[in-house]
Design a protein around this motif. Structure first.
Motif, PDB file in Angstrom:
ATOM      1  N   GLY A   1       0.812  -1.207   0.000  1.00  0.00           N
ATOM      2  CA  GLY A   1       0.000   0.000   0.000  1.00  0.00           C
ATOM      3  C   GLY A   1       0.847   1.258   0.000  1.00  0.00           C
ATOM      4  N   LEU A   2       1.928   1.258   0.796  1.00  0.00           N
ATOM      5  CA  LEU A   2       2.820   2.424   0.819  1.00  0.00           C
ATOM      6  C   LEU A   2       3.498   2.627  -0.529  1.00  0.00           C
ATOM      7  CD1 LEU A   2       4.490   2.159   4.356  1.00  0.00           C
ATOM      8  CD2 LEU A   2       2.868   3.882   3.554  1.00  0.00           C
ATOM      9  N   LEU A   3       3.845   1.537  -1.197  1.00  0.00           N
ATOM     10  CA  LEU A   3       4.455   1.661  -2.529  1.00  0.00           C
ATOM     11  C   LEU A   3       3.490   2.327  -3.509  1.00  0.00           C
ATOM     12  CD1 LEU A   3       6.303  -1.756  -3.020  1.00  0.00           C
ATOM     13  CD2 LEU A   3       7.334   0.502  -2.767  1.00  0.00           C
ATOM     14  N   ILE A   4       2.222   1.903  -3.470  1.00  0.00           N
ATOM     15  CA  ILE A   4       1.236   2.493  -4.371  1.00  0.00           C
ATOM     16  C   ILE A   4       1.033   3.970  -4.050  1.00  0.00           C
ATOM     17  CG2 ILE A   4      -1.199   2.422  -5.061  1.00  0.00           C
ATOM     18  CD1 ILE A   4      -1.115  -0.609  -4.576  1.00  0.00           C
ATOM     19  N   VAL A   5       0.987   4.308  -2.763  1.00  0.00           N
ATOM     20  CA  VAL A   5       0.825   5.716  -2.362  1.00  0.00           C
ATOM     21  C   VAL A   5       2.022   6.541  -2.834  1.00  0.00           C
ATOM     22  CG1 VAL A   5       0.706   7.274  -0.384  1.00  0.00           C
ATOM     23  CG2 VAL A   5      -0.679   5.190  -0.419  1.00  0.00           C
ATOM     24  N   ALA A   6       3.229   6.006  -2.650  1.00  0.00           N
ATOM     25  CA  ALA A   6       4.421   6.732  -3.078  1.00  0.00           C
ATOM     26  C   ALA A   6       4.427   6.946  -4.588  1.00  0.00           C
ATOM     27  CB  ALA A   6       5.675   5.976  -2.651  1.00  0.00           C
ATOM     28  N   TYR A   7       3.991   5.941  -5.324  1.00  0.00           N
ATOM     29  CA  TYR A   7       3.954   6.047  -6.780  1.00  0.00           C
ATOM     30  C   TYR A   7       2.948   7.103  -7.232  1.00  0.00           C
ATOM     31  CZ  TYR A   7       3.433   4.622 -11.663  1.00  0.00           C
ATOM     32  OH  TYR A   7       3.376   4.616 -13.037  1.00  0.00           O
ATOM     33  N   VAL A   8       1.752   7.092  -6.627  1.00  0.00           N
ATOM     34  CA  VAL A   8       0.726   8.072  -7.007  1.00  0.00           C
ATOM     35  C   VAL A   8       1.164   9.480  -6.638  1.00  0.00           C
ATOM     36  CG1 VAL A   8      -1.648   8.819  -6.565  1.00  0.00           C
ATOM     37  CG2 VAL A   8      -1.142   6.388  -6.856  1.00  0.00           C
ATOM     38  N   LEU A   9       1.726   9.649  -5.427  1.00  0.00           N
ATOM     39  CA  LEU A   9       2.198  10.976  -5.023  1.00  0.00           C
ATOM     40  C   LEU A   9       3.312  11.473  -5.951  1.00  0.00           C
ATOM     41  CD1 LEU A   9       2.287  10.663  -1.115  1.00  0.00           C
ATOM     42  CD2 LEU A   9       0.672  11.970  -2.512  1.00  0.00           C
ATOM     43  N   ALA A  10       4.183  10.567  -6.385  1.00  0.00           N
ATOM     44  CA  ALA A  10       5.271  10.969  -7.294  1.00  0.00           C
ATOM     45  C   ALA A  10       4.700  11.441  -8.632  1.00  0.00           C
ATOM     46  CB  ALA A  10       6.235   9.812  -7.497  1.00  0.00           C
ATOM     47  N   ILE A  11       3.677  10.741  -9.146  1.00  0.00           N
ATOM     48  CA  ILE A  11       3.063  11.150 -10.413  1.00  0.00           C
ATOM     49  C   ILE A  11       2.412  12.517 -10.280  1.00  0.00           C
ATOM     50  CG2 ILE A  11       1.212  10.626 -12.043  1.00  0.00           C
ATOM     51  CD1 ILE A  11       1.791   7.693 -11.678  1.00  0.00           C
ATOM     52  N   LEU A  12       1.640  12.731  -9.190  1.00  0.00           N
ATOM     53  CA  LEU A  12       0.965  14.012  -9.002  1.00  0.00           C
ATOM     54  C   LEU A  12       1.972  15.154  -8.824  1.00  0.00           C
ATOM     55  CD1 LEU A  12      -1.923  12.895  -6.598  1.00  0.00           C
ATOM     56  CD2 LEU A  12      -2.066  13.362  -9.062  1.00  0.00           C
ATOM     57  N   ALA A  13       3.020  14.906  -8.041  1.00  0.00           N
ATOM     58  CA  ALA A  13       4.022  15.952  -7.835  1.00  0.00           C
ATOM     59  C   ALA A  13       4.777  16.263  -9.114  1.00  0.00           C
ATOM     60  CB  ALA A  13       4.996  15.517  -6.733  1.00  0.00           C
ATOM     61  N   THR A  14       5.046  15.225  -9.917  1.00  0.00           N
ATOM     62  CA  THR A  14       5.758  15.443 -11.175  1.00  0.00           C
ATOM     63  C   THR A  14       4.930  16.289 -12.138  1.00  0.00           C
ATOM     64  OG1 THR A  14       6.904  13.333 -10.913  1.00  0.00           O
ATOM     65  CG2 THR A  14       6.884  14.303 -13.119  1.00  0.00           C
ATOM     66  N   ARG A  15       3.629  16.027 -12.196  1.00  0.00           N
ATOM     67  CA  ARG A  15       2.766  16.818 -13.067  1.00  0.00           C
ATOM     68  C   ARG A  15       2.746  18.289 -12.668  1.00  0.00           C
ATOM     69  NH1 ARG A  15      -2.546  12.819 -13.679  1.00  0.00           N
ATOM     70  NH2 ARG A  15      -1.516  11.226 -14.985  1.00  0.00           N
TER      71      ARG A  15
END
Length: 443
Positions: free
Chosen positions: A40-54
């Motif tokens: 779950g933490l991996l998925i959260v980190a991945y989603v946060l990275a995508i949003l921050a990158t955008r």
């Protein structure tokens, strides 16, 4: 039919052992609540990275865009901007690292999230090799060295692979080395000499821009810097790989003997090249003609030879020794002004006293004909069979070949000037005299 693992080759047994080990780890992850929380933490980190990158990518792209400026800071901003594709995987890697520290403090276990962190690092390396590296050598190094190492690190097999390579020893006469050392040597040597090549190109460009230096001096300094850079690169490589330079003494002696016998011409050409660069009697951009008939513009001077480019597009490689031991005509050594002449004839009916002034005035109208060191000079050359022979001498900047058509232009001017003044250009005449009695054929 039962699979007998003991009868299989060692490499198959090792591969099956690793596969079973990974399967046990996967089963433990699937059955562990701590593992699911890490997923779950991996998925959260991945989603946060995508949003921050955008959010951050457009802002960073605008900040790093130098526009039309061309300075040191502009080059630095362009260099940093090309790494923007790494923003998402690296941000996911950092967020995962933070999550790993939290998970280990709660569950005292973080194998799943550590694996995910290594996956994000692998994605960053893949983006680097695929999207950022453009140099052919670096792209080749990334594809066949960096990516496999990153993949082994992601699967936590890097230590095992390194141990296997180190255990594989290759004998070479009285010497021996393991495969790990050989691979390290190839990669380190490639990187060091690529950096040397890049540094040499940068320093050469900087030296060539120094307009106050003579062209020959620029070539000499560039060659000296090139030897210095690659000499330092060689010493750094030997030091990094732990090779004792005293062991190369025998090789140096063999090279010395080779230079004394088989490489005499190469040594002679190298020394001749240094003399040419120091004296500056022939350098890049000069139009030269050698005693053997070779002629062209020097487009490049190497340690062994000079490259001449003819006006018909051919390249002639001339050893440096030929510039020292044979006669060389340099049309550009004392300035680019050269003298040419255009011959012509007039008929015997012409008042030849008026011809020089008419021709000199016509030729002087050509925009490339110089008044100095001498203006156009029309001279009487002789009395020919069909007409009176003249020639006009004129000076121009450059060579009458290739893009320049000085003699042709001057001949056109002479033709038009003679026609305008009613002066005839003769063509060959022959007078045939018959002696004796003419006889006719009888019927």
């Amino acid at each position: 039919m039962e699979f007998d693992l003991a009868s299989q080759p060692e490499i198959v047994q090792t591969a099956v052992g690793f596969a079973l080990q990974e399967w046990e780890i996967a089963k433990s992850w699937l059955l562990s609540p701590a593992a699911w929380s890490q997923f779950g933490l991996l998925i959260v980190a991945y989603v946060l990275a995508i949003l921050a990158t955008r959010r951050l990518s457009p802002v960073l792209a605008r900040l790093l865009d130098p526009g039309e400026s061309d300075g040191m800071i502009a080059h630095a901003r362009r260099f940093v901007a090309q790494f923007l594709p790494l923003l998402m995987p690296l941000m996911a890697y950092v967020l995962t690292g933070i999550g790993e520290s939290v998970v280990r403090s709660i569950f005292d276990s973080g194998a799943v999230i550590a694996f995910g962190k290594r996956v994000f690092l692998f994605l960053a390396v893949r983006a680097l090799v695929r999207d950022i590296l453009t140099d052919p050598f670096l792209k080749l190094l990334g594809r066949y060295a960096i990516l496999p190492v990153a993949a082994l690190y992601t699967l936590n097999l890097l230590g095992v692979a390194a141990a296997q390579l180190e255990a594989t020893v290759v004998p070479l006469g009285n010497l021996s080395f393991n495969l790990l050392w050989m691979l390290q040597f190839i990669v380190v040597a490639g990187v060091i000499f690529w950096l040397g090549k890049w540094s040499n190109s940068q320093s050469t460009d900087f030296i060539q821009k120094q307009a106050e230096m003579r062209p020959s001096l620029r070539q000499l300094v560039a060659k000296a810097v090139e030897f210095l850079i690659f000499g330092i690169a060689f010493l750094v490589l030997m030091n990094i790989m732990g090779i004792n330079l005293s062991a190369l003494a025998v090789l140096g002696g063999a090279i010395g003997v080779g230079l004394g016998f088989g490489l005499q011409k190469i040594a002679s050409n190298f020394i001749s090249g240094v003399i040419l660069l120091v004296e500056g009697q022939a350098t890049v951009g000069d139009y030269v003609e050698l005693d053997g008939g070779e002629a062209g513009i020097i487009v490049k001077m190497t340690a062994r030879a000079a490259i001449l480019e003819t006006y018909d597009g051919r390249w002639i490689v001339v050893p440096n020794e030929d510039f020292i031991t044979t006669r060389v005509v340099n049309y550009s050594d004392s300035g680019s002004a050269n003298r040419y002449e255009a011959p012509f004839s007039v008929s015997y009916d012409t008042d030849i006293n008026t011809v020089p002034a008419i021709i000199e005035a016509a030729v002087a109208k050509h925009p490339e004909v110089l008044d100095a060191p001498y203006p156009p000079d029309c001279e009487l050359r002789g009395f020919g069979d069909s007409g009176i022979d003249f020639a006009v001498e004129f000076w121009v900047n450059g060579i009458d070949d290739g893009p320049n058509k000085y003699t042709s232009d001057v001949l056109f001017l002479i033709w038009n000037a003679l026609k305008d003044n009613g002066i005839t250009i003769p063509y060959p005449h022959r007078t045939v005299e018959l002696t004796g009695e003419l006889r006719t054929r009888s019927e």
